[in-house]
Structures are given as C-alpha cells and as structure tokens.
Design a protein around this motif. Structure first.
Motif, mmCIF file in Angstrom:
data_model
loop_
_atom_site.group_PDB
_atom_site.id
_atom_site.type_symbol
_atom_site.label_atom_id
_atom_site.label_comp_id
_atom_site.label_asym_id
_atom_site.label_seq_id
_atom_site.Cartn_x
_atom_site.Cartn_y
_atom_site.Cartn_z
ATOM 1 N N GLN A 128 -2.399 3.360 -7.749
ATOM 2 C CA GLN A 128 -0.950 3.381 -7.644
ATOM 3 C C GLN A 128 -0.521 2.999 -6.229
ATOM 4 O OE1 GLN A 128 0.821 7.105 -8.712
ATOM 5 N NE2 GLN A 128 2.894 6.352 -8.468
ATOM 6 N N GLY A 129 0.418 2.062 -6.149
ATOM 7 C CA GLY A 129 0.951 1.645 -4.862
ATOM 8 C C GLY A 129 0.215 0.499 -4.200
ATOM 9 N N CYS A 130 -0.930 0.078 -4.725
ATOM 10 C CA CYS A 130 -1.674 -1.045 -4.146
ATOM 11 C C CYS A 130 -1.473 -2.278 -5.023
ATOM 12 C CB CYS A 130 -3.166 -0.721 -4.037
ATOM 13 S SG CYS A 130 -4.123 -2.079 -3.300
ATOM 14 N N THR A 131 -1.162 -3.398 -4.400
ATOM 15 C CA THR A 131 -0.919 -4.631 -5.158
ATOM 16 C C THR A 131 -1.948 -5.722 -4.871
ATOM 17 O OG1 THR A 131 0.600 -5.467 -3.444
ATOM 18 C CG2 THR A 131 1.575 -4.183 -5.259
ATOM 19 N N ASN A 175 -11.261 6.097 -4.119
ATOM 20 C CA ASN A 175 -11.310 7.476 -3.643
ATOM 21 C C ASN A 175 -9.940 8.126 -3.712
ATOM 22 O OD1 ASN A 175 -14.039 7.259 -3.151
ATOM 23 N ND2 ASN A 175 -13.788 6.773 -0.983
ATOM 24 N N ARG A 176 -8.899 7.362 -3.390
ATOM 25 C CA ARG A 176 -7.535 7.886 -3.447
ATOM 26 C C ARG A 176 -7.176 8.275 -4.889
ATOM 27 N NH1 ARG A 176 -4.841 3.659 -1.643
ATOM 28 N NH2 ARG A 176 -3.539 3.343 -3.450
ATOM 29 N N VAL A 177 -7.549 7.436 -5.866
ATOM 30 C CA VAL A 177 -7.270 7.727 -7.269
ATOM 31 C C VAL A 177 -8.050 8.958 -7.735
ATOM 32 C CG1 VAL A 177 -7.568 6.866 -9.628
ATOM 33 C CG2 VAL A 177 -6.655 5.367 -7.864
ATOM 34 N N LEU A 219 0.869 -1.171 0.000
ATOM 35 C CA LEU A 219 0.000 0.000 0.000
ATOM 36 C C LEU A 219 0.908 1.224 0.000
ATOM 37 C CD1 LEU A 219 -2.681 -0.913 2.700
ATOM 38 C CD2 LEU A 219 -3.105 -0.503 0.293
ATOM 39 N N PRO A 220 0.391 2.395 -0.360
ATOM 40 C CA PRO A 220 1.237 3.586 -0.296
ATOM 41 C C PRO A 220 1.846 3.800 1.090
ATOM 42 C CG PRO A 220 -0.726 4.071 -1.547
ATOM 43 C CD PRO A 220 -0.913 2.683 -0.966
#
Length: 198
Positions: free
Chosen positions: A158-161, A180-182, A32-33
């Motif tokens: 971005q940053g989540c796998t 929501n983050r995006v 995660l970020p």
C-alpha cells in the motif's frame, strides 16, 4: 535528503531494472508512504541518470530534453500499467511512445569483430536525446512484447507505485522493504484483532 529520497536509497533498484532501462526510467518517479519521489528533478540529475545507465550525454541535458525524457517516462508507465491491468492504453500515450520510437530509426550494418560477423543496429538521429529516447522506447516495446511481459507487476505494498519484474510467481513487492512493511502491518492487524476478541 528528504524522507522519500532516504526511502528510495534504502529500497534499492526494483527487480528487472538492471536488465530493462525502460523499467528503471519508469521507477525514477513513484509514490511511497513517506511521499513522492522524483529521480529526475532537474537537467543535471537527468544527465547523471542517463550517464549511469550508459545511455546519454556526459553532462546535464537541456531543459527541453528533460521534459522529453519525463514525457516518455509518463507514456511508458501508462503503457506498462495498462498491460498489467489488461487494459488498452489511451491513444495519446501510444502516439507519444511511437513518436519516440520513430525519432531515431535504426539502420542495420554488418560489424566484424574477432569472433566474426554480427548484425548491429546503428541509431541515426538529429540529436543525441532523440537517439536515447528512441532506444528507451524500443527497449520498452521489447519488454512489453517479450517473455518478461507476463512477469511485469505493480508493487502490492500500500502506498508504493513502483513497477518490477517478478522473479517468481509468489513475489508481490518491489523490494524487501515493501514486503517487510506489508508483513508488519498484517502482524499488527492480527494482534489488534486478537486483543479485540478478549
């Protein structure tokens, strides 16, 4: 509780985890970020995860069993990721996965209940963990070869796998939090571009 653990509890399960133990296993480790998340940090946590999913022993698993579970998790993630990317997985990944499948072969037996006869599969394994690993691998194989395979996706944030099963074609994120983050990042970028034009 560190930042990644707080983020995970806020994320909730990814779509498809309730129906697919193998997907839930894969998502016990991801980025995660805020940093990496490890949902199976020790033998006690692994035993608890198996117990919560109705798969395994009541107490902690042995250290060697934890390592086997993590190895299967790595193999399943690699297979799922290869499928998503339209690539062929490495030979060692398939060998690890197939070894788990073969560890506890299923034996068909006839079961008779109030509703009548049905064919059931009984696992025969030398150890309980071999049976659990085999069940997880078989469920992962069913996911890869079944109707949900086309919906298996990687989170687009971005940053989540994390991986998930898309509930509709437009879904791109494993959780509302990632979505929501995006959207917030896009809004911020649009606002900054607008300021640059002035």
């Amino acid at each position: 509780m560190n930042a990644a653990e707080r983020s995970t509890s806020a994320q909730g399960p990814a779509p498809g985890e309730a129906e697919h133990h193998s997907l839930a296993l894969v998502n016990t480790e991801f980025e995660l970020p805020g940093g990496p998340y490890e949902g199976l940090p020790d033998a006690a946590a692994a035993g608890g995860w198996l117990r919560e999913r109705g798969l395994g022993p009541v107490g902690a698993v042995a250290q060697a069993e934890l390592e086997q579970l993590r190895a299967l998790r790595t193999a399943v993630r690699a297979l799922f990721s290869a499928h998503i990317a339209g690539e062929h997985p490495e030979r060692q990944t398939l060998e690890c996965f197939n070894a788990a499948l073969a560890a506890a072969p299923g034996v068909h037996e006839l079961d008779w209940s109030a509703t009548g006869p049905r064919l059931a599969v009984r696992r025969q394994a030398r150890t309980q963990i071999a049976s659990v690993l085999s069940e997880l691998a078989e469920e992962g194989a069913d996911l890869l070869t079944g109707p949900s395979a086309a919906k298996l996706s990687a989170c687009g944030a971005q940053g989540c796998t994390r991986l998930f099963i898309r509930s509709h074609a437009a879904r791109r994120w494993c959780s509302d939090r990632c979505g929501n983050r995006v959207r917030a990042a896009r809004h911020y970028a649009d606002r900054e571009r607008g300021r640059g034009r002035k």
